[in-house]
Design a protein around this motif. Sequence first.
Motif, mmCIF file in Angstrom:
data_model
loop_
_atom_site.group_PDB
_atom_site.id
_atom_site.type_symbol
_atom_site.label_atom_id
_atom_site.label_comp_id
_atom_site.label_asym_id
_atom_site.label_seq_id
_atom_site.Cartn_x
_atom_site.Cartn_y
_atom_site.Cartn_z
ATOM 1 N N THR A 69 10.797 75.552 18.390
ATOM 2 C CA THR A 69 10.668 74.822 19.658
ATOM 3 C C THR A 69 9.582 75.407 20.563
ATOM 4 O O THR A 69 8.747 74.678 21.112
ATOM 5 C CB THR A 69 12.015 74.858 20.425
ATOM 6 O OG1 THR A 69 13.030 74.414 19.547
ATOM 7 C CG2 THR A 69 11.987 73.981 21.662
ATOM 8 N N GLY A 70 9.605 76.735 20.724
ATOM 9 C CA GLY A 70 8.656 77.390 21.634
ATOM 10 C C GLY A 70 7.220 77.138 21.215
ATOM 11 O O GLY A 70 6.336 76.881 22.040
ATOM 12 N N ASN A 71 6.995 77.196 19.912
ATOM 13 C CA ASN A 71 5.654 76.978 19.375
ATOM 14 C C ASN A 71 5.185 75.539 19.645
ATOM 15 O O ASN A 71 4.042 75.297 20.057
ATOM 16 C CB ASN A 71 5.702 77.282 17.866
ATOM 17 C CG ASN A 71 4.511 76.752 17.105
ATOM 18 O OD1 ASN A 71 4.567 75.656 16.571
ATOM 19 N ND2 ASN A 71 3.439 77.520 17.081
ATOM 20 N N ILE A 72 6.079 74.580 19.465
ATOM 21 C CA ILE A 72 5.714 73.172 19.687
ATOM 22 C C ILE A 72 5.386 72.955 21.171
ATOM 23 O O ILE A 72 4.382 72.316 21.516
ATOM 24 C CB ILE A 72 6.852 72.228 19.223
ATOM 25 C CG1 ILE A 72 7.002 72.319 17.704
ATOM 26 C CG2 ILE A 72 6.598 70.786 19.657
ATOM 27 C CD1 ILE A 72 8.219 71.593 17.143
ATOM 28 N N GLU A 73 6.233 73.495 22.036
ATOM 29 C CA GLU A 73 6.000 73.358 23.491
ATOM 30 C C GLU A 73 4.628 73.933 23.848
ATOM 31 O O GLU A 73 3.854 73.344 24.595
ATOM 32 C CB GLU A 73 7.078 74.115 24.275
ATOM 33 C CG GLU A 73 8.487 73.569 24.090
ATOM 34 C CD GLU A 73 8.929 72.651 25.228
ATOM 35 O OE1 GLU A 73 8.231 72.607 26.249
ATOM 36 O OE2 GLU A 73 9.959 71.972 25.060
ATOM 37 N N LYS A 74 4.341 75.124 23.289
ATOM 38 C CA LYS A 74 3.076 75.805 23.601
ATOM 39 C C LYS A 74 1.886 74.960 23.139
ATOM 40 O O LYS A 74 0.918 74.760 23.888
ATOM 41 C CB LYS A 74 3.050 77.180 22.906
ATOM 42 C CG LYS A 74 1.853 78.032 23.268
ATOM 43 C CD LYS A 74 1.772 79.282 22.425
ATOM 44 C CE LYS A 74 1.204 78.942 21.064
ATOM 45 N NZ LYS A 74 1.150 80.025 20.102
ATOM 46 N N LEU A 75 1.964 74.429 21.919
ATOM 47 C CA LEU A 75 0.841 73.633 21.399
ATOM 48 C C LEU A 75 0.601 72.388 22.255
ATOM 49 O O LEU A 75 -0.537 72.065 22.597
ATOM 50 C CB LEU A 75 1.113 73.219 19.941
ATOM 51 C CG LEU A 75 1.081 74.346 18.910
ATOM 52 C CD1 LEU A 75 1.543 73.845 17.544
ATOM 53 C CD2 LEU A 75 -0.325 74.932 18.798
ATOM 54 N N GLU A 116 10.744 66.211 23.257
ATOM 55 C CA GLU A 116 11.106 67.019 24.431
ATOM 56 C C GLU A 116 9.861 67.688 25.014
ATOM 57 O O GLU A 116 9.675 67.741 26.232
ATOM 58 C CB GLU A 116 12.125 68.100 24.027
ATOM 59 C CG GLU A 116 13.563 67.658 24.159
ATOM 60 C CD GLU A 116 13.972 67.464 25.629
ATOM 61 O OE1 GLU A 116 14.110 68.462 26.348
ATOM 62 O OE2 GLU A 116 14.149 66.309 26.042
ATOM 63 N N ALA A 117 9.003 68.178 24.119
ATOM 64 C CA ALA A 117 7.774 68.839 24.599
ATOM 65 C C ALA A 117 6.905 67.841 25.353
ATOM 66 O O ALA A 117 6.320 68.174 26.396
ATOM 67 C CB ALA A 117 7.011 69.448 23.420
ATOM 68 N N ILE A 118 6.822 66.619 24.853
ATOM 69 C CA ILE A 118 6.026 65.579 25.538
ATOM 70 C C ILE A 118 6.643 65.290 26.906
ATOM 71 O O ILE A 118 5.960 65.253 27.929
ATOM 72 C CB ILE A 118 5.970 64.286 24.681
ATOM 73 C CG1 ILE A 118 5.176 64.537 23.400
ATOM 74 C CG2 ILE A 118 5.367 63.129 25.491
ATOM 75 C CD1 ILE A 118 5.194 63.372 22.404
ATOM 76 N N LYS A 119 7.953 65.082 26.911
ATOM 77 C CA LYS A 119 8.642 64.755 28.172
ATOM 78 C C LYS A 119 8.451 65.887 29.188
ATOM 79 O O LYS A 119 8.081 65.637 30.341
ATOM 80 C CB LYS A 119 10.138 64.546 27.896
ATOM 81 C CG LYS A 119 10.993 64.344 29.144
ATOM 82 C CD LYS A 119 12.398 63.916 28.789
ATOM 83 C CE LYS A 119 13.309 64.989 28.319
ATOM 84 N NZ LYS A 119 13.874 65.936 29.229
ATOM 85 N N ASN A 120 8.678 67.122 28.739
ATOM 86 C CA ASN A 120 8.598 68.250 29.666
ATOM 87 C C ASN A 120 7.181 68.531 30.141
ATOM 88 O O ASN A 120 6.972 69.093 31.211
ATOM 89 C CB ASN A 120 9.173 69.521 29.017
ATOM 90 C CG ASN A 120 10.663 69.353 28.752
ATOM 91 O OD1 ASN A 120 11.318 68.524 29.395
ATOM 92 N ND2 ASN A 120 11.198 70.123 27.808
#
Length: 350
Positions: A69-75, A116-120
Motif C-alpha cells: 500500500t505505502g509504495n502505491i501511495e508514494k508512486l 484509495e491512492a487516487i482518492k487520497n
Amino acid sequence: MNTKKALIFGITGQDGSYLAEFLLSREYEVHGVIRRASTFNTVRIDHLYQDPHIRGTRLFLHYGDLTDTGNIEKLVNQIKPDEIYHLGAQSHVRVSFDMPEYTANTDALGTLRILEAIKNSGNHIKFYNAASSEMFGSTLPPQNELSLFHPRSPYAVAKVFSFDITRLYREAYGIFACNGLLFNHESPRRGETFVTRKITMGIARIRAGLDKKLYLGNLKAKRDWGFAPEYVEAMHMMLCQEKPDDYVVATGESHSVREFLELAFSYAGLGDYKNYVEIDQRYFRPAEVESLIGNASKAKERLGWQPKITCSDLCKIMIDSDFKNLHLDIIGEGNKILKEKFPNKWWKID
Ligand code: NAP
Ligand code: GDD
C-alpha cells in the motif's frame, strides 16, 4: 506541448508492454511499475528502454508491488499521473486455484489499493481497470456488459471484486474509473503457459526437433481469442471518452482449444495434431469456463473500436514468431497479414 503522464501497473506483462509502446508512440511520458526479481523480468519492454540520464527520455521504471500500500501511495503522489492503467495481476486462472489468497491479495485488494491512492491524492486521475471475461464463468454466451457474473475460479472471483470496487469508486467518489471486460487476447508476447502460446511454442519446438509431444488439458473449452495490440488501443479509447464507463472488448468469434490446435498444426504443415498431443489431467481445472463469446457492440458504437485480426490470423502470426525465435524458416502468412492490416503499426514485430 503538454505531455500526458501515464502510470502502468503490469508494464512487464503482455498487455503492459504493448500499451507502453502505444502510449510512447502517442508522445506520452510513461511510468511503469516493475517487481524486484532475482532475474530480469523486463524482456517484453527491453526494446523500449531509454537511459533515464538522457534528456527527453519518456519511459521511467519504478520498483513496486500491488501488495504494498505505502509504495502505491508514494508512486501515485510522486508521479502525479493523468492516467493510471491497472494491468498488474496474478493472471493465470489455473494457478489461482493453487494460490487463491495471493491471487485475491494482488488482483482484488491490489485494485482497491490503487483506487484509495487516487482518492487520497485528491488529483484528477483517470483509471483503467483490467477486469475480465473470465468473470462471466458459467453464464451462457454471448456475453455483454449486462450479462451476469458467475465466476469459476479464485482469479475470477478476485476480478469481480476489482470490477465492483472500480465501479463503486466511480459512483461514490466521482473518480473517472473504467472497467475493460476484455475477452482472451493473445500475441507473440503471450505468457508461455497460456494455451495458445503453449500450442504455438510447442509446435515450433516439435518442428525444431526439441520435443516430440505437447501435453494439454481440456480441448473442449471455447474462447473468443483476439489480438493484444488491438485490445490495448481499446483501453486508451475508454479513457478518452467524456464519461467513464465499462466496456466488453471481444471479436465475437469463438473457437475450441481443439479447433485452435487444428488450425495451428495445419498451418505449420505437421498434419494431424493427434500424432503429437497427449492429454494430461494436471492441466484440467477444478471448475472450468466452458464457453466465452463476447458481444462488443457497445465498444463499436461508443468507442469506434473494431478488431481486424481473426483467430486464424492470430494463429499464423504467433507461429511465424515462434518459428523465428527458434531460427526455423518461417511460413510468412502471419507477417503478411500484419503488414496488410496494419500499415501504420506502432509496435515492434516480435
Ligand atoms: P500478464 O502477461 O500475466 O502480466 C501481468 C503483469 O502483472 C506483469 O507485469 C506482472 O509482473 C504483473 N504483476 C503480477 N503480480 C504483481 C504484483 N503482485 N505486483 C505488481 N505487479 C504484478 O497479463 P496480461 O495478459 O498482460 O494481462 C494484463 C491484465 O489484463 C491482467 O490484469 C489480466 O488479469 C487481465 N486480462 C488479461 C486477458 C488476456 O487475455 N490477456 C483478458 C482479460 C483480462 P511480472 O512480469 O513481474 O510477473
Ligand atoms: N493454460 C492452459 N494450459 N490451458 C489449457 C491447457 C493447457 O495445457 N489445455 C487446455 N486448456 C484450456 C483451459 O482449460 C481453458 O479452458 C482454455 O484452454 C484457455 O486457457 P488459458 O489460455 O490459460 O486462458 P484462460 O481463458 O483460462 O484465461 C485467460 O483469459 C482470461 C480472459 O477470459 C487469462 O489471460 C486470464 O488472465 C484472462 O482474464
